[in-house]
Design a protein around this motif. Structure first.
Motif, PDB file in Angstrom:
ATOM      1  N   SER A  12      -6.823   8.876   4.265  1.00  0.00           N
ATOM      2  CA  SER A  12      -5.461   8.422   4.576  1.00  0.00           C
ATOM      3  C   SER A  12      -5.265   8.238   6.075  1.00  0.00           C
ATOM      4  CB  SER A  12      -4.433   9.423   4.044  1.00  0.00           C
ATOM      5  OG  SER A  12      -4.501   9.449   2.647  1.00  0.00           O
ATOM      6  N   SER A  24       0.826  -1.196   0.000  1.00  0.00           N
ATOM      7  CA  SER A  24       0.000   0.000   0.000  1.00  0.00           C
ATOM      8  C   SER A  24       0.869   1.257   0.000  1.00  0.00           C
ATOM      9  CB  SER A  24      -0.888  -0.058   1.241  1.00  0.00           C
ATOM     10  OG  SER A  24      -1.631   1.080   1.342  1.00  0.00           O
ATOM     11  N   TRP A  75      -3.125   2.786  -2.769  1.00  0.00           N
ATOM     12  CA  TRP A  75      -2.977   3.265  -1.392  1.00  0.00           C
ATOM     13  C   TRP A  75      -4.257   3.054  -0.569  1.00  0.00           C
ATOM     14  CZ3 TRP A  75      -1.141   4.105   3.015  1.00  0.00           C
ATOM     15  CH2 TRP A  75      -1.591   5.098   3.875  1.00  0.00           C
ATOM     16  N   LEU A  82       1.478   4.336  -2.579  1.00  0.00           N
ATOM     17  CA  LEU A  82       1.293   5.726  -2.130  1.00  0.00           C
ATOM     18  C   LEU A  82       2.484   6.580  -2.564  1.00  0.00           C
ATOM     19  CD1 LEU A  82      -0.181   7.921  -0.443  1.00  0.00           C
ATOM     20  CD2 LEU A  82       1.160   7.162   1.507  1.00  0.00           C
ATOM     21  N   SER A 108       5.384  10.262   3.183  1.00  0.00           N
ATOM     22  CA  SER A 108       4.993   8.906   2.774  1.00  0.00           C
ATOM     23  C   SER A 108       6.229   8.039   2.559  1.00  0.00           C
ATOM     24  CB  SER A 108       4.137   8.949   1.508  1.00  0.00           C
ATOM     25  OG  SER A 108       4.832   9.568   0.453  1.00  0.00           O
TER      26      SER A 108
END
Lengths: 637, 451
Positions: B348, B33, B80, B37, B425
């Protein structure tokens, strides 16, 4: 024997690496070739002369680790550097063909001895700590110095003398070998599980790619101009080399050679493939120095610091690497450049296979379940897609408009352009008229969009001519100043561009007449200043209306009617008998909405103040011209 | 319904992760994931650069802005935002237990392979023209197959674990089998929804979604919000009334949504904006609902964050739909701001909260103070800057079409904020990689599961 602070710093090792690279790159690869050309030996005699250099290099690289005489490393290094310097000064003499072969042989032998001895015993001169970073620093500095514009662009004699002088500096650096012999025996063995022969093949493939790309660029004026000519290019190359060399050292320290070689391959492969297309040149000029520096650090670090084994064993490994990868790989790459003029994509793929597959095998073994399942599903999807494809009615997009709509969808125009005029808003006058939801739904899918970074296109066919659209796709900023839309000139290399224009031309209102009436009722809501009109004219109008306007020059033969000189020529839609105020309004209408059925576009997004300024300025220009003409005609009477 | 769900022993989910491989399954899903992202954020930064330096397009040949946009948007959604929920499903259905656990990695690989194929197809100029449903050609078949692959894994795990503690009780069995039945509908739904001939209701005054459509979408998010805690932790049984209230409100709003129908109705109609306004009830309800569950202490930071974003998202979303406001902001950066608020802010932080709960002690990978504040403050600043740009654009369309100093300044700030978001990230991805490489981290994670 305790080491002093300066000895521990390892500056000698860094300097020796940098000097070796500078000598090889700037003298052996550049200045010596230029000198041969000056001596008239460049054409038919070049191959034997260069072959002598390669033969000398290969021979000494392989023999030096096995030869027992003069075994002290500092003695060998000094001898090699003296040989290099002697070759430099000899090359400045008026050489015959035979003499140039002898000098070339001397260069090869000296370089062979220098490189193999240096990397075998490098630890002696690298001091303590961060050894790989020092190798990266030395390599990066070497490449950086070669790309300093004054050095790179100097004449052959100056470059040769500088390289020779640096050899003498290197001679002083190598006078004393501070590291104890015991230190030299240390081996780290961080190279990973990859066998030496696979590493050797990898290095050979990389040097081959590098040399081929180098030769091609060096011998193609267009490529050379786009990659390493000009101060900006050289500084950028130097910085890229330096950064990539340090990055390579960092990666080598963390991951050994298993990451650096594939990354170097990726960069060099990208550079070689990009060199095949003129538009890829700029990107190639970025990838090439990165790839070269990445593997160049490994070329020094692998035999000196990463490979395991005794010093004799590592010496032999170094010999093989420099003989096979360095000299033979280089010769093969240059041969490819000479004979083919390009690096064939098939060869790039084969090199990739050699470099990437061995390292990938362990990964493939570890992840065989994941890979097997993924491949199975990919194949299953392929089969299902084929089945569904067979079941679907064949929907051949016969008309250019339908094909153009597909191009619009595939190019993602929807991400910047809407196709929806909101009723009761300013949209109506700017992009109108409004369509019903039923009309919008007729498109599959409706291309409403959710973001306007450019104009709404739902009725663009009534606002822009086919020529304007094509000119805009080719070079948006030329037609529409400050446009940040990318050029879609590539679409016109096949029929996609014309299809797209046909589709956009088809986007017209069903009731255009009513919309025209709405446009006529529009009037300026702000008054501008004529002084501001001139820059606006140059920004928006001059490209078509001035004799040397780029759009006018490029598309002169395609205009429905060549755009008139707005100050001088009679205008079909501006009546000279009307008052200045009326003329200003007529100009404003034309600027805002264009002229239907002609190539004159509207400028719907311009503010009323700007439109007013431009209209005032244009009207003034016409008045002052007619006064001048009247005076002139009065005088002539 | 709430009582029925409350009977599911949530602890079984956590107890199911008893082996090292099992714990790695969640970490591995988190890594996939995060990798998507980071990649999608890199593409986002590239897109922001292209708007300021259009010459970049020349370097990229046919891979222009329009082709990168679906890559950015779809990878955020299907990479993501989706994979943490896949990790959640692994846990809920016990797919992270031996012997089925070893098949979780291949399922993630297939998912990621579908995203690679999708990205390649968008970049090479193949799209359906439907935002977030851009699957076309081969990719349109592959992605639903990847979902089916996951479904098959979950179904197998259900069969294998039928008699285990995780499936103890009728309610648990009914809920899980019902969930499986619903999950089976998703692959064909995605395939069919990607058909260009199908298009949702249109708001005739904006060309965008209707109030009913928006209510429908938010209710889907709310049902996910309501279900998540049952798969993540155990409830505090003494607070059943609050949970019952939340489920009751949800049912009422679902009925309201059904009553609104699916016509092409304007946002000027009071029924549309008033019904959408009914979502404001979730401002107090959601935090209250989440407080009735026991959470791992590592989740605190992100739990607060996602609830804050929720409380910012719902009222602003409603305000932006109101007549006059939507007319001003439609097609502008103002709605881009709101999308980012929804995805980078609320969704998120919710997903990270879920992953931290699933990872337990290993949730530290998301809890670095610097990356936490860098992400959240950058997203907030981004939202405000873009709202300002949207407001300017609503007054004058030329603001974004004819770049001037103000527009370029705003877009430069956006670019810089995008870089900070990317770095945050990347920091999580770096730590997730460390987590996968470190055997100690796994044992720590196992130790931390006793909630």
């Amino acid at each position: 024997m305790p080491q002093s602070k300066t000895e521990r710093s390892g500056w000698r090792g860094v300097s020796l690496i940098a000097i070796t690279y500078v000598y090889f790159l700037i003298f052996a690869q550049f200045a010596f070739l230029k000198r041969l050309a000056a001596l008239g030996l460049a054409e038919a005699h070049l191959k034997p002369v260069m072959a002598a250099m390669a033969a000398g290099g290969m021979m000494v690289s392989l023999l030096a680790p096995r030869w027992r005489g003069f075994s002290a490393p500092e003695v060998r290094i000094r001898a090699a550097l003296l040989g290099c310097a002697a070759a430099v000064f000899l090359s400045l003499l008026p050489l015959t063909f035979a003499a140039s072969i002898a000098v070339s042989l001397l260069i090869g032998c000296s370089l062979g001895l220098l490189t193999v001895t240096l990397v075998t015993h490098l630890r002696r001169w690298l001091g303590e700590g961060s050894l790989l970073l020092k190798v990266g620093l030395g390599t990066g500095l070497g490449y950086f110095m070669c790309n300093v514009p004054t050095f790179f662009e100097a004449d052959a004699r100056a470059q040769a003398v500088a390289a020779g002088a640096l050899c003498l500096v290197g001679f002083c650096c190598a006078l004393k070998a501070p590291g104890s012999p015991a230190v030299c025996e240390e081996t780290s063995g961080q190279a990973g599980s990859t066998s030496f022969w696979l590493v050797l093949i990898g290095f050979t493939a990389l040097v081959w790619l590098d040399s081929a790309a180098f030769f091609i660029i060096q011998n193609s004026p267009g490529l050379k101009a786009g990659t390493w000519q000009g101060t900006a290019h050289l500084w950028s190359n130097g910085c890229l080399h330096f950064a990539a060399a340090l990055g390579s050292a960092w990666l080598l320290r963390r991951r050994g050679s298993t990451w650096v070689l594939p990354l170097a391959y990726g960069a060099l492969a990208a550079a070689c493939l990009l060199l095949l297309r003129a538009e890829g040149l700029v990107a190639a000029s970025v990838f090439y120095p990165i790839g070269v520096s990445l593997y160049s650090v490994a070329l020094v670090a692998y035999p000196s610091l990463l490979a395991s084994g005794s010093i004799e064993q590592r010496g032999r490994l170094a010999g093989w690497i420099y003989a096979v990868a360095g000299w033979a790989g280089s010769a093969l790459g240059i041969g490819m450049g000479q004979n083919l003029g390009a690096v064939p994509p098939l060869f790039v793929a084969a090199a990739g296979l050699l470099i990437l597959v061995p390292g990938s095998l362990a990964f493939l073994r570890r992840r065989r379940l994941e890979i097997a399942v993924t491949i199975a599903i990919l194949l299953l999807a392929f089969g299902v897609d084929k089945l569904l494809d067979g079941g679907r009615a064949v929907q051949a997009s016969d008309s250019a408009v339908e094909r153009g709509r597909t191009v619009y969808v595939h190019e993602g125009c929807i991400h910047c352009h809407s196709q929806y005029v909101r009723p009761g808003t300013r949209d109506e006058l700017m992009w109108g008229p409004v369509q019903t939801v039923a009309e919008v739904r007729r498109g599959t899918p409706p291309l409403i969009g959710n973001r306007r970074q450019g104009p709404d296109l739902s009725q663009v066919g009534s606002r822009r001519s086919a020529l304007w659209l094509k000119a805009h796709f080719e070079n948006p900023a030329e037609v529409s100043p400050a446009s940040f839309m990318p050029s879609y000139s590539s679409l016109f290399q096949d029929r996609r561009g014309d299809d797209l224009v046909a589709y956009l031309q088809s986007l017209r209102p069903t009731d255009a007449a009513q919309h025209r009436k709405d446009e006529v009722f529009w009037h300026l809501s702000a008054i501008g200043e004529s002084d501001h009109g001139q820059p606006l004219f140059h920004a928006y109008c001059a490209t078509c209306h001035e004799a040397d306007g780029p759009t006018r020059l490029r598309w002169a033969a395609s205009f429905m009617r060549l755009p008139p000189n707005l100050s001088v020529e009679a205008l079909a839609h501006v009546n000279p008998a009307d008052s200045t105020e009326e003329q200003v309004n007529q100009f404003a209408q034309i600027i805002k909405f264009g002229i239907a059925g002609t190539d004159m576009p509207g400028h719907e997004y311009l503010s009323d103040r700007d439109i007013s300024s431009l209209s005032l300025w244009l009207a003034q220009q016409r008045v002052s011209h007619s006064r001048t003409t009247n005076i002139a005609s009065g005088e002539s009477k | 319904m709430s009582q029925l769900l409350a009977e599911i022993p949530a602890s079984t989910v956590l107890q199911s992760a008893g082996s090292r491989e099992a714990h790695r399954v969640v970490a591995y899903a988190a890594w996939h994931s995060l990798a998507w992202l980071v990649f999608a954020n890199v593409v986002g930064v590239l897109l922001a650069l292209m708007l300021i330096f259009p010459a970049l397009n020349g370097w990229l040949g046919e891979w222009t802005y329009g082709r990168w946009m679906p890559v950015h948007m779809n990878l955020q959604l299907y990479g993501w935002c989706s994979l943490p929920l896949v990790a959640f499903l692994f846990k809920v259905y016990g797919a992270d237990r031996e012997p089925i656990a070893k098949w979780c990695r291949p399922a993630l690989w297939v998912w990621s392979a579908a995203l690679v194929v999708g990205s390649t197809s968008w970049l090479t100029g193949h799209a359906s023209g439907k935002l977030f449903l851009d699957w076309t050609g081969y990719a349109r078949v592959l992605f639903p197959l990847a979902l089916l692959c996951l479904w098959a894994l979950l179904a197998t795990a259900t069969m294998q674990g039928w008699r285990s503690e995780a499936f103890n009780g009728l309610a648990a069995r009914i809920t899980k089998v019902g969930g499986l039945a619903l999950l089976l509908l998703i692959p064909p739904a995605i395939y069919m929804a990607s058909n260009p001939a199908l298009y949702p209701p249109i708001n005739p005054d904006t060309g965008g979604p209707t109030g009913a459509s928006q209510l429908e979408s938010v209710l889907v998010i709310i049902v996910v919000l309501l279900l998540l805690p049952y798969g993540l932790t155990r409830s505090r049984t003494e607070q059943t009334r609050m949970r019952a209230l939340a489920w009751g409100v949800f049912v009422a709003e679902t009925l309201l949504c059904l009553a609104l129908g699916r016509g092409d109705i304007s946002h000027h109609r009071p029924t549309q904006y008033i019904s959408l306004g009914s979502l404001l009830v979730w401002l107090p309800l959601t935090p209250a609902y989440y407080s009735t569950f026991a959470w791992h202490e590592n989740t605190r930071r992100w739990r607060v964050a996602f609830l804050c974003w929720w409380c910012f998202l719902v009222p602003t979303g409603w305000c932006l739909f109101l007549p006059g406001v939507l007319d001003h902001f439609k097609f502008t950066d103002g709605l881009v701001a709101h999308s980012l608020l929804a995805m980078a802010g609320f969704v998120s932080s919710l997903l990270i909260f879920v992953m931290v709960q699933l990872l337990g002690e290993d949730g530290w990978i998301f809890n670095q103070t610097l990356s936490f504040y860098a992400w959240n403050t950058s997203v907030l600043a981004y939202v405000l800057v873009m709202l300002y740009a949207g407001w300017r654009e609503g007054n004058d369309a030329a603001f974004s079409m004819v770049p001037g100093v103000a527009r370029n300044a705003v877009y430069t700030i956006r670019l810089l904020l995008g870089v900070v978001i990317l770095l945050a990230s990347f920091d999580w991805l770096k730590d997730a990689t460390r987590l996968l490489r470190s055997p100690q981290a796994v044992t720590q994670g196992l130790a931390g599961e006793g909630i």
